[in-house]
Write an enzyme that holds these catalytic residues in place. Structure first.
Site, short mmCIF file in Angstrom:
data_model
loop_
_atom_site.label_atom_id
_atom_site.label_comp_id
_atom_site.label_asym_id
_atom_site.label_seq_id
_atom_site.Cartn_x
_atom_site.Cartn_y
_atom_site.Cartn_z
N LYS A 1 56.96 -8.60 9.25
CA LYS A 1 56.52 -7.18 8.09
C LYS A 1 56.02 -7.06 8.32
CE LYS A 1 57.07 -10.23 3.82
NZ LYS A 1 59.12 -10.47 3.13
N LYS B 1 64.79 -11.01 8.51
CA LYS B 1 65.26 -9.66 7.95
C LYS B 1 64.35 -8.89 7.83
CE LYS B 1 63.73 -9.22 3.63
NZ LYS B 1 62.37 -10.57 3.54
N GLY C 1 63.18 -12.71 -0.84
CA GLY C 1 63.33 -14.11 -0.86
C GLY C 1 63.44 -13.68 -2.84
N ASN C 2 62.44 -13.15 -3.66
CA ASN C 2 62.05 -14.15 -5.05
C ASN C 2 63.10 -12.47 -5.60
OD1 ASN C 2 60.28 -11.92 -3.68
ND2 ASN C 2 59.17 -11.37 -5.67
N LYS D 1 63.79 -21.90 14.08
CA LYS D 1 63.81 -21.63 12.63
C LYS D 1 64.58 -23.04 12.02
CE LYS D 1 64.51 -18.49 9.26
NZ LYS D 1 63.28 -18.28 8.46
P1 ADP Z 1 59.68 -12.75 1.76
O1 ADP Z 1 61.05 -14.03 0.96
O2 ADP Z 1 59.61 -11.56 1.03
O3 ADP Z 1 59.60 -12.39 2.98
P2 ADP Z 1 57.96 -14.05 2.61
O4 ADP Z 1 56.89 -15.41 1.70
O5 ADP Z 1 58.49 -14.29 3.98
O6 ADP Z 1 57.91 -13.09 1.42
O7 ADP Z 1 56.21 -13.59 2.96
C1 ADP Z 1 55.68 -12.97 1.96
C2 ADP Z 1 54.69 -14.29 1.90
O8 ADP Z 1 54.00 -13.55 3.43
C3 ADP Z 1 53.94 -13.87 0.54
O9 ADP Z 1 53.66 -14.78 -0.72
C4 ADP Z 1 52.09 -14.20 0.95
O10 ADP Z 1 51.90 -15.27 0.68
C5 ADP Z 1 51.93 -14.68 2.49
N1 ADP Z 1 51.51 -14.10 3.45
C6 ADP Z 1 51.27 -14.63 4.51
N2 ADP Z 1 50.02 -13.57 5.62
C7 ADP Z 1 49.36 -12.83 4.10
C8 ADP Z 1 48.61 -11.27 4.45
N3 ADP Z 1 48.07 -10.83 4.95
N4 ADP Z 1 48.23 -10.96 3.70
C9 ADP Z 1 49.42 -10.65 2.33
N5 ADP Z 1 50.73 -11.39 2.20
C10 ADP Z 1 50.64 -13.24 3.05
MG MG Z 2 60.32 -13.60 4.81
#
Ligand code: ADP
Ligand code: MG
Length: 320
Positions: A276, A214, A10-11, A130
């Site tokens: 992820k 995604k 997203g960022n 969701k």
């Molecule tokens: P994106 O939009 O890139 O998919 P998300 O917010 O869905 O972003 O996922 C990224 C976030 O996951 C990070 O900002 C972090 O706060 C969170 N996160 C949760 N668990 C973990 C972990 N084990 N290690 C690192 N980040 C984590």
């Molecule tokens: Mg995400």
């Protein structure tokens, strides 16, 4: 030279604290383009995919308001997904092309409206989770739900919201077209927002009201294109164990077998880091060389070591 599927979080397009003006989005996309261009200039083939959460959310709100004030029929979720692919794809397409031209790189950049096949019998359809679109009062939620057949849930004291299923991506419908474009030297943007969910009923594709993760769709795309690398870009530089706890430690490198174990131990937050890591593990299990999770600004450096690298186990015979 490697084929790399890059999944933008997203960022890369809109930061959490921004409202979503076109200027904000283009500024973010420009920073993203610099990283992607560096990867292409180093000789790699890239296919770009991206999230669409805030954008599709705004489209749903626009639909709702236009319906209330002017009676314009709201579009179903699959159509909104397609709209968001076009909108974000265009921003990336134009910005990347400009960036390439400025450095003398004559690369075509093209966005493909992408459908992703889901199964009607996916368990997600009996448990929609969701939240999407506007918040409603209880009374309005009741009315909208009976008019449009939406499933509504109360969202942490903030009001009622529609919830939709998040089924597993089975196949990318446009894989062959995307592959041909990549092989002809195009930088392809595909499967934005996890792709437009479609189901196959007696050989006929139908749009489905659902949202595909995604990162999981990026894995499907990467595997089907036989990419060597799946590069997932988010807002943290590395994946952590015991995230947010005093014992937190960041991972530089782990095998898919180790990561599968950490997934089972619920080390990663559902809906953010968990999909992820799941995507990375599936990518390696399906024959991928390397999956990387890192931050947007480390995208280029990640190909030479930055971020968390998930690799096949030393013994190739181990089942992931
Ligand atoms: P994106 O939009 O890139 O998919 P998300 O917010 O869905 O972003 O996922 C990224 C976030 O996951 C990070 O900002 C972090 O706060 C969170 N996160 C949760 N668990 C973990 C972990 N084990 N290690 C690192 N980040 C984590
Ligand atoms: Mg995400």
């Amino acid at each position: 030279m490697a084929r790399v599927v890059v999944a933008l979080g997203g960022n890369a397009i809109l930061q959490r604290n921004q409202v979503g003006t076109i200027e904000e989005q283009l500024e973010n996309v420009s920073r993203t383009a610099v990283q992607l261009a560096a990867i292409v200039k180093a000789g790699h083939e890239i296919v770009v995919t991206h999230g669409n959460g805030p954008q599709v959310g705004n489209l749903l709100l626009q639909n709702e308001e236009a319906f209330r004030s002017a009676g314009i029929p709201p579009m179903p979720l699959d159509v909104c997904g397609a709209e968001s692919q076009g909108m974000i794809g265009y921003m990336l397409q134009r910005t990347l092309r400009n960036d390439f031209r400025a450095s003398g790189l004559l690369r075509e950049v093209v966005c493909v409206v992408t459908q992703v096949l889901v199964r009607r019998d996916d368990p997600a359809f009996s448990n929609p989770t969701k939240p999407v679109g506007p918040f409603y009062t209880a009374a309005r939620a009741e009315r909208v739900s009976s008019q449009r057949g939406y499933v509504m849930k109360e969202d942490a004291g903030r009001g009622w919201r529609r919830v939709v299923p998040s089924p597993d991506p089975q196949a990318i419908v446009e894989t062959e077209s995307i592959r041909r474009l990549v092989e002809s030297g195009c930088v392809v943007i595909a499967s934005g927002g996890g792709g437009i969910p479609v189901a196959l009923d007696d050989g006929v594709l139908t749009g489905v009201e659902a949202v595909i993760d995604k990162d999981l769709a990026a894995q499907r795309l990467a595997t089907d294109l036989r990419a060597a690398v799946l590069l997932i870009l988010t807002d943290v530089e590395r994946v952590a164990l015991d995230f947010g706890r005093p014992s937190q430690r960041f991972l530089d490198r782990a095998t898919a077998v180790e990561m599968r174990r950490h997934l089972k131990e619920n080390q990663f937050k559902p809906g953010s880091m968990q999909p992820k890591v799941e995507a990375c593990v599936r990518f390696i299990a399906a024959g991928g060389q390397e999956a990387i999770v890192t931050s947007l600004d480390k995208a280029f450096d990640a190909l030479s070591g930055a971020g968390t690298h998930i690799v096949p186990p030393a013994d190739d015979g181990v089942d992931v």
